[in-house]
Enzyme design. Structure first.
Site, PDB file in Angstrom:
ATOM      1  CB  CYS A 278       3.779   3.261  31.086  1.00  0.00           C
ATOM      2  SG  CYS A 278       3.570   1.531  30.693  1.00  0.00           S
TER       3      CYS A 278
ATOM      4  CG  HIS B 173       5.741   5.240  27.749  1.00  0.00           C
ATOM      5  ND1 HIS B 173       6.750   4.445  28.264  1.00  0.00           N
ATOM      6  CD2 HIS B 173       4.678   4.419  27.550  1.00  0.00           C
ATOM      7  CE1 HIS B 173       6.315   3.207  28.367  1.00  0.00           C
ATOM      8  NE2 HIS B 173       5.064   3.158  27.937  1.00  0.00           N
TER       9      HIS B 173
ATOM     10  CG  ASN C 287       6.504  -0.260  26.943  1.00  0.00           C
ATOM     11  OD1 ASN C 287       6.874   0.254  27.994  1.00  0.00           O
ATOM     12  ND2 ASN C 287       5.242  -0.270  26.547  1.00  0.00           N
TER      13      ASN C 287
HETATM   14  O1  UT7 Z   1       3.118   1.043  27.783  1.00  0.00           O
HETATM   15  C1  UT7 Z   1       1.846   1.049  27.205  1.00  0.00           C
HETATM   16  C2  UT7 Z   1       1.566  -0.207  26.562  1.00  0.00           C
HETATM   17  N1  UT7 Z   1       1.324  -0.504  25.250  1.00  0.00           N
HETATM   18  C3  UT7 Z   1       1.493   0.127  24.084  1.00  0.00           C
HETATM   19  O2  UT7 Z   1       1.913   1.230  23.964  1.00  0.00           O
HETATM   20  C4  UT7 Z   1       1.068  -0.634  22.853  1.00  0.00           C
HETATM   21  C5  UT7 Z   1       0.394   0.220  21.827  1.00  0.00           C
HETATM   22  N2  UT7 Z   1       0.079  -0.550  20.637  1.00  0.00           N
HETATM   23  C6  UT7 Z   1       1.003  -0.980  19.773  1.00  0.00           C
HETATM   24  O3  UT7 Z   1       2.168  -0.688  19.973  1.00  0.00           O
HETATM   25  C7  UT7 Z   1       0.557  -1.757  18.561  1.00  0.00           C
HETATM   26  O4  UT7 Z   1      -0.849  -1.817  18.542  1.00  0.00           O
HETATM   27  C8  UT7 Z   1       1.154  -3.194  18.513  1.00  0.00           C
HETATM   28  C9  UT7 Z   1       2.636  -3.102  18.215  1.00  0.00           C
HETATM   29  C10 UT7 Z   1       0.921  -3.884  19.845  1.00  0.00           C
HETATM   30  C11 UT7 Z   1       0.489  -3.994  17.407  1.00  0.00           C
HETATM   31  O5  UT7 Z   1       0.625  -3.310  16.167  1.00  0.00           O
HETATM   32  P1  UT7 Z   1      -0.649  -3.160  15.210  1.00  0.00           P
HETATM   33  O6  UT7 Z   1      -0.159  -2.474  14.001  1.00  0.00           O
HETATM   34  O7  UT7 Z   1      -1.722  -2.471  16.008  1.00  0.00           O
HETATM   35  O8  UT7 Z   1      -1.008  -4.641  14.871  1.00  0.00           O
HETATM   36  P2  UT7 Z   1      -2.334  -5.480  15.190  1.00  0.00           P
HETATM   37  O9  UT7 Z   1      -2.488  -5.714  16.654  1.00  0.00           O
HETATM   38  O10 UT7 Z   1      -3.469  -4.840  14.482  1.00  0.00           O
HETATM   39  O11 UT7 Z   1      -1.987  -6.867  14.502  1.00  0.00           O
HETATM   40  C12 UT7 Z   1      -1.784  -6.967  13.084  1.00  0.00           C
HETATM   41  C13 UT7 Z   1      -1.407  -8.398  12.753  1.00  0.00           C
HETATM   42  C14 UT7 Z   1      -2.335  -9.439  13.369  1.00  0.00           C
HETATM   43  O12 UT7 Z   1      -2.500 -10.483  12.441  1.00  0.00           O
HETATM   44  P3  UT7 Z   1      -3.822 -10.561  11.527  1.00  0.00           P
HETATM   45  O13 UT7 Z   1      -4.964 -10.638  12.510  1.00  0.00           O
HETATM   46  O14 UT7 Z   1      -3.828  -9.304  10.728  1.00  0.00           O
HETATM   47  O15 UT7 Z   1      -3.596 -11.793  10.737  1.00  0.00           O
HETATM   48  C15 UT7 Z   1      -1.539  -9.951  14.554  1.00  0.00           C
HETATM   49  O16 UT7 Z   1      -1.887 -11.286  14.889  1.00  0.00           O
HETATM   50  O17 UT7 Z   1      -0.096  -8.674  13.257  1.00  0.00           O
HETATM   51  C16 UT7 Z   1      -0.143  -9.903  14.006  1.00  0.00           C
HETATM   52  N3  UT7 Z   1       0.886  -9.856  15.038  1.00  0.00           N
HETATM   53  C17 UT7 Z   1       2.146 -10.245  14.823  1.00  0.00           C
HETATM   54  N4  UT7 Z   1       2.758 -10.775  13.754  1.00  0.00           N
HETATM   55  C18 UT7 Z   1       4.077 -11.057  13.870  1.00  0.00           C
HETATM   56  C19 UT7 Z   1       0.774  -9.389  16.316  1.00  0.00           C
HETATM   57  N5  UT7 Z   1       1.962  -9.499  16.922  1.00  0.00           N
HETATM   58  C20 UT7 Z   1       2.832 -10.018  16.037  1.00  0.00           C
HETATM   59  C21 UT7 Z   1       4.194 -10.355  16.091  1.00  0.00           C
HETATM   60  N6  UT7 Z   1       4.789 -10.857  14.987  1.00  0.00           N
HETATM   61  N7  UT7 Z   1       4.951 -10.169  17.201  1.00  0.00           N
END
Ligand code: UT7
Length: 317
Positions: free
Chosen positions: A108, A242, A272
């Protein structure tokens, strides 16, 4: 160097969060709250090379040049249908340019890296008018059954034409090898001699780790670059970051102790788009008449690697 033209091309297919709810265990509320994304534009019947060519021609036209005036092309790209030849070479033919071309893969951060490389090439006197492209289809890298990654991405292509000038005021590029936190692995063709174990797998991302690292490194580099140039955070008109996640943009704004109005965003309808995101947003700001001659802009991106790229430019158009 200075930027004298920009362009962009989005795929026509718009995919809303409600459309994802139809086949994924997710919700509009979760996606909007955790990412800010409401919809994304995804490749359906288009080819990435055509989007890249369209964005390039718009940038060249905006620069008041013809394709024959371009004497070097740098294209940032992670994947497309071709492993070889390079996407820059494919686009060169499509737009009718005749010059050397090279692809770079810095995930990215690629558009910012490419601008930095273009600045070096112009300073060395080896090129005069460089086309910088960032074209990405991350939607083809993710597992569409994995709600933690597939909801985040969009596809698109942005481009800029740069030439000799005084618009590139400074940069900070960095990379820390952290392959575990974000990667996408593909098997190559088998041979009679391969004895190691290999596998193909869709993109893996440790979202929380990426989130924390991105906020820490981006705000550190932006602050260091401004201090190096004797500037206060308020001296910059816009921070073109970004567009990975609205919460990352907000967290960087907080680290900079700046109002969110300094941080334009389009992640809500683009998702993204990897290295294309800074290029797409820059063109949007320019074509919407939001940039004035003399404005200082920070462009800053982070991505797999872990890679980071930040530059300070002055808008000279
Ligand atoms: O270009 C560079 C690439 N990447 C990035 O910039 C990504 C950077 N990170 C992020 O943007 C965030 O970490 C995410 C948006 C990917 C995730 O957000 P988060 O607040 O860090 O959530 P998490 O990964 O801690 O997940 C929290 C919960 C989990 O469930 P449990 O374990 O708490 O029951 C996930 O399974 O949210 C769940 N979850 C979802 N639920 C509904 C993960 N994805 C989804 C979804 N819909 N799409």
């Amino acid at each position: 160097m200075k930027i004298i033209g920009t362009g962009r091309a989005h795929p026509t297919k718009v995919v809303t969060n409600a459309m994802l709810e139809e086949f994924l265990d997710t919700s509009n509320e979760w996606i909007v709250e955790r990412t800010g994304i409401k919809e994304r534009r995804l490749i359906s019947d288009e080819r990435l090379e055509d989007l890249a060519a369209k964005a390039s021609l718009l940038a060249i036209e905006d620069a008041g040049l013809k394709p024959k005036d371009i004497d070097y092309i740098i294209c940032s790209n992670v994947v497309n249908e071709y492993i070889t030849p390079s996407l820059s070479c494919i686009v060169q033919g499509a737009i009718g340019a005749k010059c050397a071309c090279v692809d770079i893969n810095v995930a990215c951060s690629g558009f910012v890296y490419a601008l930095d490389m273009a600045d070096d090439r112009i300073k060395s006197g080896k090129a005069k008018n460089i086309l910088v492209i960032a074209a990405e289809e991350p939607s083809r890298m993710v597992d569409w059954r994995d709600r933690a990654t597939c909801v985040l991405f969009g596809d698109g292509a942005g481009a800029a034409v740069v030439t000799e000038g005084e618009g590139f005021l400074g940069s900070r590029m960095g990379a820390v090898s952290m392959t575990d936190c974000l990667h996408y692995v593909r098997c190559l063709e088998p041979t009679p001699y391969i004895s190691k174990e290999e596998f193909s797998a869709p993109m893996y991302m440790n979202g929380r780790q990426v989130f924390k690292t991105a906020v820490m490194l981006s705000s550190r580099d932006i602050k260091a670059l401004l201090a190096d140039k004797g500037l206060q955070p308020e001296d910059v008109k816009y921070y073109v970051l970004h567009q990975a996640n609205m919460r990352i943009v907000e967290a960087v704004a907080k680290q900079m102790e700046l109002d969110l109005s300094y941080f334009p965003h389009n992640v809500e309808y683009c998702g993204n788009t990897s290295s294309a995101s800074v290029a797409l947003l820059l063109d949007e700001l320019h074509r919407d008449g939001k940039l004035q001659r003399g404005d200082k802009l920070i462009l800053s991106a982070f991505g797999a690697g872990f890679s980071t790229g930040t530059c300070l430019i002055e808008w000279t158009k």
